[in-house]
Design an enzyme around this catalytic site. Structure first.
Site, PDB file in Angstrom:
ATOM      1  N   CYS A 255      62.761  59.922  58.047  1.00 38.49           N
ATOM      2  CA  CYS A 255      61.396  60.380  58.352  1.00 38.49           C
ATOM      3  C   CYS A 255      60.432  59.418  57.686  1.00 38.49           C
ATOM      4  O   CYS A 255      60.553  58.215  57.863  1.00 38.49           O
ATOM      5  CB  CYS A 255      61.199  61.827  57.916  1.00 38.49           C
ATOM      6  SG  CYS A 255      61.412  62.096  56.157  1.00 38.49           S
ATOM      7  N   ARG A 260      61.529  65.479  54.995  1.00 37.63           N
ATOM      8  CA  ARG A 260      61.684  66.225  56.250  1.00 37.63           C
ATOM      9  C   ARG A 260      63.040  65.917  56.893  1.00 37.63           C
ATOM     10  O   ARG A 260      63.662  66.777  57.509  1.00 37.63           O
ATOM     11  CB  ARG A 260      60.563  65.854  57.241  1.00 37.63           C
ATOM     12  CG  ARG A 260      59.238  66.534  56.971  1.00 37.63           C
ATOM     13  CD  ARG A 260      58.155  66.026  57.922  1.00 37.63           C
ATOM     14  NE  ARG A 260      57.833  64.619  57.701  1.00 37.63           N
ATOM     15  CZ  ARG A 260      57.033  63.894  58.502  1.00 37.63           C
ATOM     16  NH1 ARG A 260      56.487  64.446  59.573  1.00 37.63           N
ATOM     17  NH2 ARG A 260      56.770  62.638  58.234  1.00 37.63           N
TER      18      ARG A 260
END
Lengths: 305, 419
Positions: A255, A260
């Protein structure tokens, strides 16, 4: 169309909570199970949130607090916590050989998932995520506590870091040219296309916007239901299969800074059982590297005019 | 009109002897006041209903912020808890009551906040800071910010929080002062980067319990507060006897004794830190000012280091009202209700002097709040309560700035003594 979508989301929401069984093989636990097992000495609940004061002002009763910024990362070296540091943390959290660790946190469990990844890197078994994290626990009106539970020191001895779970820049570079590894970019479509460099308010930026050549884009949010829980296994399988990811090849997820993507790493490796590495250097490393190609369909490769 | 005169005239309102019909004190109090009282009750009910509904919709923090704001607004209005007035009453009239109230608030707030710290961060010496407490860097910028804020108080006649409750009293100056505060914040954003790089980046963040332990920091602070209390009482002017009033007038009309107001604010600060965040009134104002600056294109898009500093400053904000914004609205609405009941809601057209003093003073308040990362409530009061050296330094600079501005401004004939 919209109504059908809303209905499917609602159905998924109802169904999603049902696959969080607390059997030993499931990587997820649900609130109902956790609330019943809070007093089990072999269950250790650990909160990994990034909003300061959140844990202190109310956490799951008996939970221990882990500060992502200082406990799980080496800020100076931009690395995961060292073996010594993580061993100290595991001891402080009171984790033994037979402990089931349940991690949860704010921000859709992103940082708790990062925690699960680091626990896995150091060979800690029986680590689970509370499905839906803080958000779902609070929405279900389950109890919170402000007292700090003291625990006896843990005796678990951690293993050396397992590098198989972690992708480095060179691995990503090789994967980009290879037909045998799948790269998954889990950022938003606008970050992937290069329309924006980072979500609003992000301090850590890159010289270039876009994505690693040949990376597929499956934003992390597509895998979760309205209430923050993971969608049912069948839906998850279909979601990734539609994007061309079926577990037949090793996968690397990334990411912007690696938190994330931990969320997607958790679901692909733990829920679907695929072979997945997390690239924690992510776009802030790749997009700033000299001499590496990027794909930028938005035409913002250089910020200059 | 001075505060004391206002209180005397207000407390002289009910007849000294009750008529033979002998209405109960409650009914006697309501005679002639019922329209204002009904409106005030309506406002407080509305606040409560909004809080209830937002709590039911999963916004428990917002509901709590609103209620804390309302409680804070009522106490500010009833005790006239205004940092400038407290200081001026002592500076001009050698009346130490207001400042004593502030000292009580600091003592209570500090004991309460330290109790919370003890649970959240049992060992103060680890190098960690307690979560989201207002502990800021101590350096020349903080002193400049305090001097500016102090001058702004002297010129506009209030600090930021007192302008909020005066807005509820219909003050002609307060609206212009708050516009000035927004302007000052924008100027703060414009000047932030060079000031940060020159004066703040290398400034130390000093949290006293880290070096002295909780007990040491608490005892040291109490000693300083006691010395200050002794100093302001030593040369106090003799006071006339305050006339006895009935309990209704004492609670709803007369100015509360400052120490009671201070004690309540100290408790409120503790509860607010425990449940939500330290007390502060400038985060939302600052965020809005930043939006205006962004739209106008005057402030830099990147404010160096601001994210890593602690204070009553919100950095990224969308259009939704933050908890702090709800808190500020609660202060204004509830102080309006309290002023209505007390008969102290007295709106008037502003004179050009009031407009000018409001705008100029407000701008200095806003700039000081931005560079000092908070105002008399956030940086000074919540900061000292949290054992931050920055709170003490800011306090000294603020009252220094106020004293210099009052003295100089009056000698130059620019600032008038209150009649």
């Amino acid at each position: 169309m919209a109504a059908a979508l809303a209905l499917s989301v609602a159905v998924v929401g109802i169904a999603a909570s049902s696959h969080a069984q607390a059997n030993a093989n499931s990587p997820l636990v649900n609130g109902e199970w956790l609330e019943k097992n809070l007093n089990d000495p072999k269950v250790r609940v650990v909160e990994v949130s990034v909003e300061p004061g959140l844990f202190e002002r109310g956490h799951i009763p008996g939970a221990q607090n882990v500060v992502w910024h200082t406990d799980l990362v080496d800020t100076v070296k931009r690395d995961i916590a060292s073996k010594e540091k993580f061993q100290d943390l595991v001891k402080k959290l009171g984790i033994n050989q037979d402990t089931t660790v349940v991690l949860y946190g704010d921000n859709n469990n992103w940082f708790a998932a990062w925690g699960a990844w680091v626990f896995d890197v150091y060979g800690v078994k029986n680590v689970k995520l509370l499905d839906g994290g803080r958000k779902k626990w609070e929405a279900d009106k389950r109890p919170l506590d402000t007292r700090n539970a003291s625990v006896a020191s843990g005796t678990l001895v951690i293993a050396d870091a397992n590098q198989k779970l972690r992708a480095r820049l060179a691995d990503v570079r090789a994967a980009s040219d290879s037909k045998n590894v799948t790269l998954v970019d889990i950022r938003s479509a606008d970050e992937y296309s290069g329309k924006i460099f980072a979500p609003p308010g992000s301090q850590e930026l890159t010289v270039r916007a876009g994505h690693v050549p040949n990376a597929l884009n499956v934003p992390w949010g597509r895998a979760v239901a309205e209430d923050g829980t993971f969608k049912p296994v069948a839906d998850l399988k279909k979601l990734y299969a539609d994007a061309g990811i079926d577990g037949s090849k090793p996968i690397i997820v990334y990411c912007r800074i690696g938190e994330r993507s931990s969320h997607t790493w958790f679901l692909l490796s733990k829920i679907l059982g695929y072979d997945v590495k997390n690239y924690d250097g992510s776009w802030t490393e790749y997009g700033n590297s000299v001499g590496l190609p990027v794909v930028n369909v938005a035409g913002t490769v250089w910020g200059g005019k | 009109m001075t505060e004391t005169a206002m209180v005397e005239s207000a407390s002289a309102a009910p007849p000294a002897h009750r008529p033979a019909s002998a209405l109960s004190p409650a009914r006697a109090f309501l005679v002639g006041r019922w329209p204002a009282v009904s409106l005030a009750v309506g406002i407080l009910l509305t606040i409560t209903i909004i809080a209830y509904i937002s709590h039911g919709n999963g916004h428990a923090r917002t509901a709590l912020s609103l209620m804390f704001g309302a409680a804070f607004g009522i106490v500010l209005q009833r005790a006239r808890f205004c940092f400038f007035c407290m200081f001026r009453e002592w500076f001009d009239e050698r009346d130490p009551r207001g400042l004593s109230g502030l000292l009580v608030a600091l003592a209570v707030g500090m004991i309460g906040t330290f109790l919370v710290f003890g649970a959240w961060l049992p060992d103060a010496s680890t190098g960690r800071l307690p979560p989201d407490a207002f502990i800021g860097p101590v350096g020349p910028a903080l002193v400049l910010a305090g001097l500016s804020f102090g001058a702004g108080m002297a010129i506009s006649g209030s600090c930021v929080s007192a302008h909020l409750y005066r807005l509820g009293e219909g003050s002609p100056t307060a609206p212009f002062a708050l516009v000035g505060v927004l302007l000052g914040f924008i100027l703060g954003f414009v000047s932030w980067n060079p000031i940060y790089l020159a004066l703040i980046a290398d400034a130390q963040v000093i949290w006293l319990p880290r070096y002295l332990g909780y007990a040491g920091a608490l005892m040291g602070a109490m000693a300083v507060l006691s010395l200050l209390a002794y100093a302001i009482h030593r040369n106090r002017a003799p006071r006339g006897v305050t006339p006895e009033v009935d309990p209704f007038t004492a609670i709803f009309v007369s100015r509360w004794p400052a120490w009671i107001g201070g004690a309540i604010i100290g408790v409120l600060a503790t509860l607010s830190y425990l449940r939500l965040a330290p007390l502060g009134v400038t985060a939302e104002l600052g965020a809005r000012a930043r939006q205006i600056a962004g739209v106008a294109g005057v402030a830099p898009t990147r404010l160096e280091g601001l994210d890593s500093l602690r204070g009553c400053i919100a950095v990224v904000r969308d259009l939704a009202l933050s908890d702090n914004g709800v808190f500020v609205l609660g202060v204004i609405a509830a102080s309006f209700a309290a002023a209505l009941v007390a008969g102290q809601f007295a709106p008037s057209w502003p004179t050009s002097r009031q407009v000018a003093q409001g705008l100029i003073g407000g701008t200095l308040l806003g700039w000081g709040s931005m560079i000092g990362l908070g105002c008399t409530v956030g940086t000074l009061f919540s900061g000292i309560s949290a054992g931050a050296l920055s709170g003490w330094v800011f306090a000294a600079a603020i009252f220094g700035g106020t004293a210099i501005t009052l003295w100089g401004g009056r000698r130059a004939g620019l600032l008038l003594r209150p009649r």
